[in-house]
Design an enzyme around this catalytic site. Sequence first.
Site, PDB file in Angstrom:
ATOM      1  CG  ASP A 268      -7.119  35.407  -3.563  1.00 50.31           C
ATOM      2  OD1 ASP A 268      -7.265  34.633  -4.684  1.00 50.31           O
ATOM      3  OD2 ASP A 268      -6.001  35.401  -2.275  1.00 50.31           O
ATOM      4  CE1 TYR A 336      -0.005  37.370  -5.121  1.00 48.85           C
ATOM      5  CE2 TYR A 336       1.971  36.119  -5.714  1.00 48.85           C
ATOM      6  CZ  TYR A 336       0.544  36.228  -6.319  1.00 48.85           C
ATOM      7  OH  TYR A 336       0.050  35.237  -7.284  1.00 48.85           O
TER       8      TYR A 336
END
Length: 451
Positions: A268, A336
Amino acid sequence: MESSILGKVSQLVRDIHCCNSCLGRQFGNLLSGLSNAKRGEALKILLLMDWENNYRLLTIDPPDSSSLLSKDFNIGSLSIQRFFPETQPVDLPCDICQDVLSSHKLKTLTTDALKALDEYEFSTFLVGSQFPPSIIDKEDTIRGTYNLEFGESIKSEFNREIGKRLQDQINYALVEFKAPDVVLTFDLINDQIKIKSNPLFILGRYRKFKRGIPQSKWFCRKCHGKGCKYCNFSGKMYQESVEEFISKPILSAAKGRASKFHGSGREDIDARMLGSGRPFVLEISEPKKRNLNFKLLERKINENAAGKVEIEIEGLTNRTKVRELKTRSSRNAKGYRVIISLKTPLKLGESESLSIEDEFSDLLIQQRTPLRVAHRRADKVRSRRINSFRIEKIEPHQLTVYIVCEGGLYVKELISGDEGRTQPNLSERLNITAEVTQLDVIEVFDDKNSL
Ligand SMILES: [Zn+2]
Ligand SMILES: [Zn+2]
């Protein structure tokens, strides 16, 4: 119908004025190790000897064939002149190739091609050609009329002959059929030489240290790139992108026409990309330079994007790698680090925390297309696996977790639940409204660093 070669040839050269190459080409698939010009010359020599033999025995007329007096066959006029001194070479273009295969024309075209290639760096090349249909049709008709079964096509002879001549001049490059760097097309209809330089594919990895930078150039949603008030006449939604940092210096060094950025998935805009970075392939179309100094380019890019983006170039690759990145690698596991804000304070004991880690590890998640992207993507259910889930830090209003999961998993929705569209999700499990506030991609796993 005459079936011996000599019979066919003597008819052919009587009816048609042909150069050595065009005569030899009609029998081009017989014997190997010699050019069509040599084949044609040999046939003409044989006919001529046959004629002289008959002349000496029977005192016949000079041969009824202009092909035996063609410009590329001196032996003809010289030999016949001994008996018929008024005989002159016939200065007419070949009926079949219109002299395209004459050594003079081939030489001129080779010189022109070398000039056109001058600004290109390449190590492999391929020659192609476009012939006027009249020439192709004429040859087809002749093959039918004289029942010639072993002919080669004029294109294939032309391409080979030019290729040989070019190869003699360009000793650093080789003819290649599968994936040549450059393809030269001799357009004999419009008398042009066209050069197509095949794309360069450069493989690397990037890291992104700063949030708010999109991976690819993002055109202004109002003007779509033209430039307007909304985008401050930049044509873009964001001034910088990972793609532009990387592509600009490489495109200009390669003197290419355009570039295309292929990432192995994307993070993102507000996520950082850390660890050993995300693989990408930069495609440069119509490059003129191929021997790029990657170390220098890497330094240039990293200096220019200091603090924002850093890259490492691995080297050249090919289109197959792009497909691989798009399909297989985009589903490769990613790691992540996620910072989650919690609406109400959380009390999580050690055993409860361990049990959540356990529940969310090796777990298949079902996700309907997230609301935030629903406007541009079809509403589907996507299944992706979480490999491991680790809670790193517990604070009353904040949780830090490390997740390794299959590429394509919507991490933000895994945490928030996206109004129940993602199942299972952390919000529901904790019974607290939870939102991702920071997301970093720590690792993109691939062949080089697998799980
Ligand atoms: Zn010819
Ligand atoms: Zn705009």
